[in-house]
Each structure stands twice: as structure tokens, then as C-alpha cells.
Design an enzyme around this catalytic site. Structure first.
Site, PDB file in Angstrom:
ATOM      1  CD  GLU A  18      -3.654  -6.208   3.062  1.00 60.67           C
ATOM      2  OE1 GLU A  18      -4.564  -5.461   3.504  1.00 60.67           O
ATOM      3  OE2 GLU A  18      -2.446  -6.008   3.264  1.00 60.67           O
ATOM      4  CD  GLU A  44      -3.121  -1.117   2.057  1.00 59.97           C
ATOM      5  OE1 GLU A  44      -3.051  -0.309   3.005  1.00 59.97           O
ATOM      6  OE2 GLU A  44      -4.079  -1.900   1.894  1.00 59.97           O
TER       7      GLU A  44
END
Length: 508
Positions: free
Chosen positions: A276, A159
């Protein structure tokens, strides 16, 4: 009116739903209770890969600089890595390697994330970072073999589009990190899989810029990755949060976005991994523990494989410490399992899917019908949920009915055996039972035994008539229910002398 299920498969159920599962930080896998939990997961579900943060962080101890005779050198320690990967492979699961976070002795700053303080700044020396990557990947190849490690996807960072995970969320700095890292991986072996950018939801412009960068500079990339969540801003309470949720279909929309964003680019044909996904992005949201959650995610598991090559549930266990050590058995953790191996309703959603065949006979908004090579037909049925209500409730406002006319056996077969496994607000729901016990933060052994027993699905069975090669299935699902129905044509081997009326020995 019953939906008539075709005898001809409409496609195959891919393994995208169990290609990968998430985990807490890397070194937690050294713990016995972690390995016990993973063994249980693998027995009932059988994930193929496992991904988590912190492989290169200080807690794993790979990067260890020192001085000798006035010169700075680096010694790499792979003891913990070997123990973890050995355990994974023994349990039938392979790593999905995430290269992060930054060793503090190599970091250019002191910004960290999480309670366990993963450093999220670029390296102060990209040459040393590249050598760290080469040494780590090279060691894994030496120990486990090139053919094995070629099956492990290698993802660069986590991220980077969020400032919490990458200093200033700087795309140019990430692109440089990716370029150096990807070349370092390929220097070990050109066939190793490397990819990224592992972005959080809502930043698909990052994908476009990433595609332009790697294309312009001929940087290797073998897959594209991003994450998917549906929760709104956190409403904090002590040791937890509450959040609004978007409909589960929004997860499927997010799954589809990478290919939409990259259409026409040089990356358009690459595998897409959702590394995810979950409802809430918080590890302390009680929605994760509920029966609602299983029903909410059922359509995602049923349809997600049409959109991506994998979508990885975050995470397999509540052994997860990003916001600190949990203070209660049930605390809203991401896991399919609590600490101490208490199964949550969403665990059973995955376990149900693991028992299904790969031939898809039918799919809808509330059902998935498959058949296996032996002719067993499985029906996964769920009660659709409504996320707009102040408290989780079924979309129908009450019981939900699923009626199916299913091909089973042959025209000559007259009966089928049906086994039904059910999870709902009462059945297979340890969270409800825990609440009724007074929400003990640290249950005693007898309470844990009770919770484990009550966490199992309710199972029932009966005989169904087959008429003209079909079974008429009429299911009534209660609030937040997910049921697996397994139907097998019966070849009756009852001996001719069998007479149930004589069980007590009386002559007829």
C-alpha cells in the site's frame, strides 16, 4: 539551458509501479460498477495484480461452521471467491492475496476494524485457521491451476503493528500466526509465494524482529512487505479530514527502508513489495482528488522501481467503505477513479506512464524520458510541488520550465510529430469542474457526462524540426501540471502533387 539527453539508455523502466494496485474489500468486486471501473483501469493502465482486505472475513462466506449429529464441522463456501477471481482473470489482472481478516466464528475476540467490521483477533483454534488456509489456497490451485496460483503472492494479514488491525499489536502473536499460515500455504505447494509482515509506516523494528523469528525457526518467507504514507495526524471535519504532508521524497525513503533494515539478515535478498502507498492514509482526504496529487506523486512513480519490486497504489477506485458509504461523488477517496468512472488527475499520471517505453534515456526532479522499441520518445514532465505552504502551490511559485535536447530519429530525419497530453488545475481536472458546478453530491446524468468529458487531458500536437538527430523541447508547465509528450520521427509520404494552397480549387 537545455538538458542534453543521451542516446544511450541508462537503464530500463521496471514494472514495479503497476505490478499491483489496491482495492476495497474483496466482495465489492461482485458489483457491476466495480467491474466496469476495473475494466477501464485495465484498458488504460494494465495493472498486473490486485490486493485488498477481507478475503477471509464473513462477507465472503468461506468459513461456515455447523453441527451435525452432535459434532462440530466446517463447510467452506467458495462461490463468491470464484466469481471475483474469475472476473479478475477475465480483466487481465491476478490476485495478490491477503489472508485476513478473521471469520467471526473462528475469532478469539470481538474486536473489529472499519465500518464493515473486519475481525482483527487471533483465531481461537490455530489448527482450524491452518485448515482454513489450506482449504482456501488448495481450492484456488484446483480451480485455476498450480502454475497460475504460483504467480500470486500470498501475504499474511495487514498492518499487525497497529492495534487497530491486530489485537494489542502483539508481535509474538503475529509471528505465531505467520508461522502457522506460511507452513499451511507451503503444505499445498512448496513453490507458492508467501510473505509479510505488511506493516504500516514507522515500525521497521518489526521487520528486524520478523527476520530474526523466521530465521531462528526456519519459517518460509518468499517476500517482505510494508506500507508507505506521508500524511500527518487527521484534522477532522464532517465527512472528511485534512492533513499535513511530508515531501513526496519521503515515500521513496520509506520504499528504501526494508532493504536497509534487513541488510545482513537472511531476508536481505528477498523481493520487497510496498503493498500500500499513497499520500494520506485516510479515504476521506480531498487531496486525493486534486491535480496537486498527480504532480506530487510523479517523481515517486518515476524513481520508485529502483528501490522495490513493487509499490501498490491504494486504491484503484473510490468504491471503498472503510469509514462508511461515501456521501458525495468527490469525497477524498483513495481511488484513481470516483464512483461512476470519473477519472482523477492521478489516474492520468498512471495512464501516461503506461504509454511510455521501457528504455530510460534521462530522469530528473521534474522529468522522465523513455524510448520504446519503435523509436518513439516519451517525456513525462511535472511541475514540482511545495507541501510547506498553507495551500498547495508549485515549488517555483509560478510556471515551471523544462528544456530538453532529445535524440530522435537519425541524422537524415528532418521532422518529428509531437503529441502533448496535459493535466493541471484546469485541464483533465474533474474535481475543479465539480467544484464549479457547486459540488453536487449526487450529480445528474448530464452532469456526470460533463465531468467525464472534462476529466480527459487536453491534447495538442505540432511538428518539430529535427536538427542533427535531435529535437529541442521547451515545455512551460502551469501550476500542478503533469504532461506527457510523445515524439515520433516522421517519414514523409506526402505525394509530389500535394499543394495546400489549392484547397479551394484556385489555380496558382
Amino acid at each position: 539551458m537545455a538538458i542534453v539527453v543521451s542516446d544511450r539508455p541508462s537503464g530500463r523502466l521496471t514494472e514495479a509501479w503497476r505490478f499491483c494496485v489496491g482495492t476495497g474489500r474483496f466482495e465489492l468486486a461482485l458489483r457491476r460498477d466495480y467491474q466496469d471501473s476495473l475494466a477501464l483501469i485495465q484498458r488504460d493502465i494494465g495493472f498486473r495484480h490486485i490486493r485488498g482486505h477481507g478475503l477471509l472475513s464473513d462477507g465472503v462466506g468461506i468459513y461456515q461452521p455447523y453441527e451435525y449429529r452432535g459434532a462440530r464441522q466446517v463447510r467452506y463456501g467458495f462461490g463468491y471467491v470464484d466469481q471475483v477471481v474469475d472476473a479478475y482473470l477475465e480483466l487481465g489482472i491476478r490476485p495478490f492475496l491477503e489472508l485476513g481478516f478473521m471469520p467471526s466464528a473462528l475469532a478469539s475476540g470481538d474486536q473489529t476494524v472499519f465500518w464493515w467490521q473486519g475481525n482483527v483477533t487471533p483465531p481461537r483454534s490455530f489448527a482450524e485457521w491452518a485448515e482454513l488456509v489450506r482449504a482456501t489456497v488448495g481450492h484456488l490451485v484446483d480451480r485455476y491451476g498450480l502454475d497460475e496460483v504460483r504467480t500470486w503472492p500470498i501475504e499474511v494479514w495487514n498492518e499487525p503493528n497497529l492495534k487497530e488491525f491486530w489485537r494489542d499489536a502483539d508481535p509474538e502473536a503475529y509471528h505465531h500466526l505467520y508461522e502457522v499460515t506460511a507452513h499451511a500455504v507451503k503444505e499445498v505447494d512448496a513453490a507458492l509465494q508467501v510473505g509479510g509482515p505488511a506493516i504500516s509506516p514507522g515500525s521497521d523494528e518489526w521487520l528486524v524482529r520478523f527476520a530474526e523469528f523466521v530465521t531462528d525457526r526456519s519459517v518460509p518467507v518468499d517476500f517482505v512487505s510494508r506500507h508507505a504514507y506521508t500524511s500527518g495526524p487527521a484534522q477532522h471535519v464532517p465527512f472528511g479530514v485534512h492533513q499535513t504532508l511530508q515531501p513526496a521524497g519521503h515515500l521513496l525513503e520509506q520504499f528504501a527502508q526494508p532493504r536497509q533494515a534487513l541488510a545482513g539478515s537472511a531476508l536481505a535478498g528477498l523481493p520487497v513489495h510496498i503493498t500500500e502507498f499513497n499520500s494520506s492514509y485516510r479515504p476521506d482526504n480531498p487531496i486525493h482528488d486534486t491535480a496537486f496529487h498527480a504532480a506530487y506523486l510523479a517523481p515517486v512513480l518515476a524513481h520508485g522501481g529502483d528501490l522495490v519490486d513493487s509499490f501498490s497504489y491504494w486504491t484503484f477506485s473510490d468504491m471503498f467503505e472503510e469509514v462508511g458509504v461515501p456521501t458525495s461523488l468527490f469525497h477524498g477517496g483513495f481511488g484513481l477513479l470516483t464512483h461512476r468512472q470519473v477519472k482523477k488527475p492521478t489516474y492520468h499520471l498512471y495512464a501516461f506512464l503506461a504509454r511510455m517505453g521501457d528504455e530510460i534515456l534521462a530522469r530528473g526532479d521534474d522529468h522522465l524520458v523513455t524510448r520504446d522499441a519503435g523509436g518513439r520518445v516519451s517525456v513525462l514532465a511535472w511541475a514540482p510541488v511545495d507541501v510547506t505552504q498553507p495551500y498547495p502551490s508549485p515549488a517555483s511559485g509560478g510556471a515551471h520550465r523544462v528544456q530538453l535536447s532529445i535524440p530522435v530519429g537519425t541524422a537524415q530525419t528532418t521532422s518529428a510529430a509531437m503529441v502533448r497530453s496535459t493535466v493541471n488545475e484546469e485541464a483533465g481536472n474533474a474535481w475543479t469542474a465539480w467544484a464549479e458546478l457547486g459540488r453536487p453530491r449526487s450529480p445528474r446524468p448530464a452532469q456526470l457526462d460533463t465531468l467525464r468529458e472534462l476529466a480527459e487531458p487536453v491534447r495538442g500536437h505540432r511538428s518539430l524540426p529535427i536538427v542533427g538527430g535531435r529535437v529541442e523541447l521547451d515545455l512551460t508547465l502551469s501550476r500542478h501540471e503533469v504532461s506527457l509528450v510523445e515524439i515520433t520521427a516522421v517519414a514523409d509520404e506526402t505525394p509530389p502533387w500535394w499543394d495546400e494552397s489549392r484547397l479551394l480549387g484556385h489555380e496558382r
